[in-house]
Scaffold this active site. Sequence first.
Site, PDB file in Angstrom:
ATOM      1  CD  GLU A   1      -1.396  -2.479   1.691  1.00 53.49           C
ATOM      2  OE1 GLU A   1      -0.242  -2.519   2.175  1.00 53.49           O
ATOM      3  OE2 GLU A   1      -2.101  -3.490   1.574  1.00 53.49           O
TER       4      GLU A   1
ATOM      5  CG  PHE B   1      -4.980  -2.789   4.697  1.00 56.88           C
ATOM      6  CD1 PHE B   1      -4.450  -3.088   5.947  1.00 56.88           C
ATOM      7  CD2 PHE B   1      -5.930  -3.631   4.161  1.00 56.88           C
ATOM      8  CE1 PHE B   1      -4.874  -4.218   6.647  1.00 56.88           C
ATOM      9  CE2 PHE B   1      -6.353  -4.764   4.851  1.00 56.88           C
ATOM     10  CZ  PHE B   1      -5.822  -5.062   6.088  1.00 56.88           C
TER      11      PHE B   1
ATOM     12  CG  HIS C   1     -13.974  -3.787   2.224  1.00 54.22           C
ATOM     13  ND1 HIS C   1     -14.004  -3.498   0.883  1.00 54.22           N
ATOM     14  CD2 HIS C   1     -14.348  -5.088   2.337  1.00 54.22           C
ATOM     15  CE1 HIS C   1     -14.389  -4.566   0.212  1.00 54.22           C
ATOM     16  NE2 HIS C   1     -14.603  -5.550   1.061  1.00 54.22           N
TER      17      HIS C   1
ATOM     18  CG  ASP D   1     -12.309  -9.929   6.830  1.00 50.86           C
ATOM     19  OD1 ASP D   1     -12.329 -11.173   6.936  1.00 50.86           O
ATOM     20  OD2 ASP D   1     -12.071  -9.342   5.762  1.00 50.86           O
TER      21      ASP D   1
ATOM     22  NE  ARG E   1     -17.863  -7.784   2.715  1.00 52.73           N
ATOM     23  CZ  ARG E   1     -18.397  -8.742   3.479  1.00 52.73           C
ATOM     24  NH1 ARG E   1     -18.683  -8.512   4.733  1.00 52.73           N
ATOM     25  NH2 ARG E   1     -18.635  -9.935   2.995  1.00 52.73           N
TER      26      ARG E   1
HETATM   27  C1  TPP Z   1      -1.601  -4.818   4.878  1.00 54.01           C
HETATM   28  C2  TPP Z   1      -2.653  -5.652   4.270  1.00 54.01           C
HETATM   29  N1  TPP Z   1      -3.021  -5.416   3.001  1.00 54.01           N
HETATM   30  C3  TPP Z   1      -4.002  -6.156   2.432  1.00 54.01           C
HETATM   31  C4  TPP Z   1      -4.623  -7.151   3.144  1.00 54.01           C
HETATM   32  C5  TPP Z   1      -5.762  -7.939   2.526  1.00 54.01           C
HETATM   33  N2  TPP Z   1      -5.341  -9.324   2.233  1.00 54.01           N
HETATM   34  C6  TPP Z   1      -5.653 -10.339   3.062  1.00 54.01           C
HETATM   35  S1  TPP Z   1      -5.022 -11.789   2.558  1.00 54.01           S
HETATM   36  C7  TPP Z   1      -4.335 -11.090   1.171  1.00 54.01           C
HETATM   37  C8  TPP Z   1      -3.563 -11.926   0.206  1.00 54.01           C
HETATM   38  C9  TPP Z   1      -2.488 -12.674   0.892  1.00 54.01           C
HETATM   39  O1  TPP Z   1      -1.781 -13.493   0.000  1.00 54.01           O
HETATM   40  P1  TPP Z   1      -0.648 -14.415   0.579  1.00 54.01           P
HETATM   41  O2  TPP Z   1       0.238 -13.630   1.460  1.00 54.01           O
HETATM   42  O3  TPP Z   1      -0.006 -15.112  -0.556  1.00 54.01           O
HETATM   43  O4  TPP Z   1      -1.452 -15.413   1.539  1.00 54.01           O
HETATM   44  P2  TPP Z   1      -2.007 -16.895   1.258  1.00 54.01           P
HETATM   45  O5  TPP Z   1      -1.856 -17.193  -0.182  1.00 54.01           O
HETATM   46  O6  TPP Z   1      -1.148 -17.778   2.087  1.00 54.01           O
HETATM   47  O7  TPP Z   1      -3.413 -16.880   1.714  1.00 54.01           O
HETATM   48  C10 TPP Z   1      -4.613  -9.715   1.147  1.00 54.01           C
HETATM   49  C11 TPP Z   1      -4.172  -8.800   0.089  1.00 54.01           C
HETATM   50  C12 TPP Z   1      -4.207  -7.354   4.481  1.00 54.01           C
HETATM   51  N3  TPP Z   1      -4.777  -8.286   5.267  1.00 54.01           N
HETATM   52  N4  TPP Z   1      -3.215  -6.615   5.008  1.00 54.01           N
END
Ligand code: TPP
Lengths: 269, 312
Positions: free
Chosen positions: B56, B81, B107, B115, B165
């Site tokens: 971000e 975020f 959101h 969440d 959302r």
């Molecule tokens: C700082 C932040 N930005 C965005 C999100 C939203 N978010 C939750 S999970 C995710 C994707 C995560 O992907 P990855 O790290 O590869 O996890 P996995 O594939 O193991 O679920 C995002 C963007 C968040 N939780 N925190």
Amino acid sequence: MDTLELQAKAKELRQEIIKMITAAGSGHPGGSLSAADILTVLYFDKMNLRPEEPDWTGRDYFVLSKGHAAPAQYAALALRGYFPVEELNGLRKLHSRLQGHPVSSKVPGIDVSTGSLGQGVSVACGLAKGLKIDKLPNHVYTMLGDGECQEGQVWEALMFAAHYQLDNLTVIIDHNRLQIDGQVEKVMNIEPLDKKLDAFGFNVLLVNGHDIEAIQNAIDKAKTCQGRPTAIIANTIKGRGVSFMENQAGWHGTAPKPEEAEQALQELA
Amino acid sequence: MSEKIATREAYGQTLAELAATDKNLVVLDADLSKSTKTCDFAKVCPERFIDVGIAEQNMITVSAGLATLGKHVFCSSFAIFAVGRAFEQIRNSIAYPQLPVTIAATHAGLTVGEDGATHQAIEDVAIMRAVPNMTVIVPADAEETRQAVRQLAEYPHPAYLRLGRLAVEQILPADYQFQIGKGTVLRDGKDAVIFACGLMLGKALQAAEQLAAEGINTAVVNMPTIKPLDSELVCRMAKQCGAAVTVEEHSIIGGLGSAVAETLTENCPIPLLRVGVNDQFGQSGKPDELLTEYGLTVENIAAKVKEAINRK
Ligand SMILES: Cc1ncc(C[n+]2csc(CCOP(=O)(O)OP(=O)(O)O)c2C)c(N)n1
Ligand SMILES: [Mg+2]
């Protein structure tokens, strides 16, 4: 527990993950399932823990930096005896201790609150550095997602870990190759991850994140490595164990419908 | 009853519509495009859509670079975020140099739901409002969002657009005209005035309806622009009604309630009560359960109006 028993335990974890997310009607099955084998090895074999005494000062620490995989951690904690397994049904419901993302003040066995990606690994660094200052032998484990590695803070933390020679820290990357918007490689490539971690001063280990014995070995090796932190790149499959969820970005944050859950549980039986 | 549409849906659709006419438009996202709905723009205009991954801070600061070239930039993530992680980038790289970037954060508020608290931004308006040069807009429904996005695409200043959302009903009348910096009286009254924004506007109107049945004549003003606040309208309605209540899906600290309180205290003090999240974190739960749990209800608004009137 021997390998076969750990494999059976991992299956139980996966069943509980599916059941609780289905009951909640929301949550993150994909990244919970990809992490299940690693969490099983940590919680049922490698970490020093006392479920009956969650705040035991001799415990090892685990930080789920990819906090959206909370169901996997909740399942491990419940099955390990930190709280009743029935409580998993309360996941994500009003007034439940089992919040959508783990909260340390509420749940026994959760040491660090997470949910905002990139921060857990820094908290783990703080724990590891603090334990070093106090000359304590506890080990710190943290697990992050591969998409999470896109956060700049992750690299600030990794730099810190190597700089302070935090050999009491093991960083596990759940390398399932998917994030929300698609393949990590296409969204924002993080490769070559092993070379980057190596250049950052880590002892880098590559394992099959679904091979219990391989995970056990890697964690043992990490613990014996002196003078630098270890990063375990665990090659995993998002949604592992449920055929229709495997390798599907769409199952990142979607709960199965009851009939889908039924099929999933049959496959995991 | 009209079809319910989330403001984030209206945002994505409008960006996609603008893609054809506004060749200068660039949209960024941080791995949440399916949730923020910037995916709608990405589909029709992949060459001017940039996914930065889960980064971000980089997204905000890359936006500054793009805007320096004169591009119209919209960048999106969840409110927590976008504002939380990247606050200082927003302040120093966007607001200070006055770059025309719209941070369109989705959101926001408690209605993120299951969440939980980590994802429920209840302080984002307060943070953005405190930054010089920043315009802060909280649309109430899909149509207001569409108009706001179109105007912001032409707007030469930094802006924060707060989106939800949850699918919400169309609240504003068919002939409604959104204008940055202006509030609108939706229902006139003389006993008290409610200033509301976002998805609480509908509840404010319902509360006024209930109060009318009890003989209490309550005005309702839509305040989509939290900054710059339409102080003139706030003071005019305050003088007319003599008691006020603010209603928002945000902490009572720093949002619409604070903005109205500041204006009233300095210009025309009257009894004012704030309905919002009472300086506490949210939690997991269904959106409607959470609104009830935290007192963001028609009943509570009506009760607060009566209390404010009693203090006259
Ligand atoms: C700082 C932040 N930005 C965005 C999100 C939203 N978010 C939750 S999970 C995710 C994707 C995560 O992907 P990855 O790290 O590869 O996890 P996995 O594939 O193991 O679920 C995002 C963007 C968040 N939780 N925190
Ligand atoms: Mg991943």
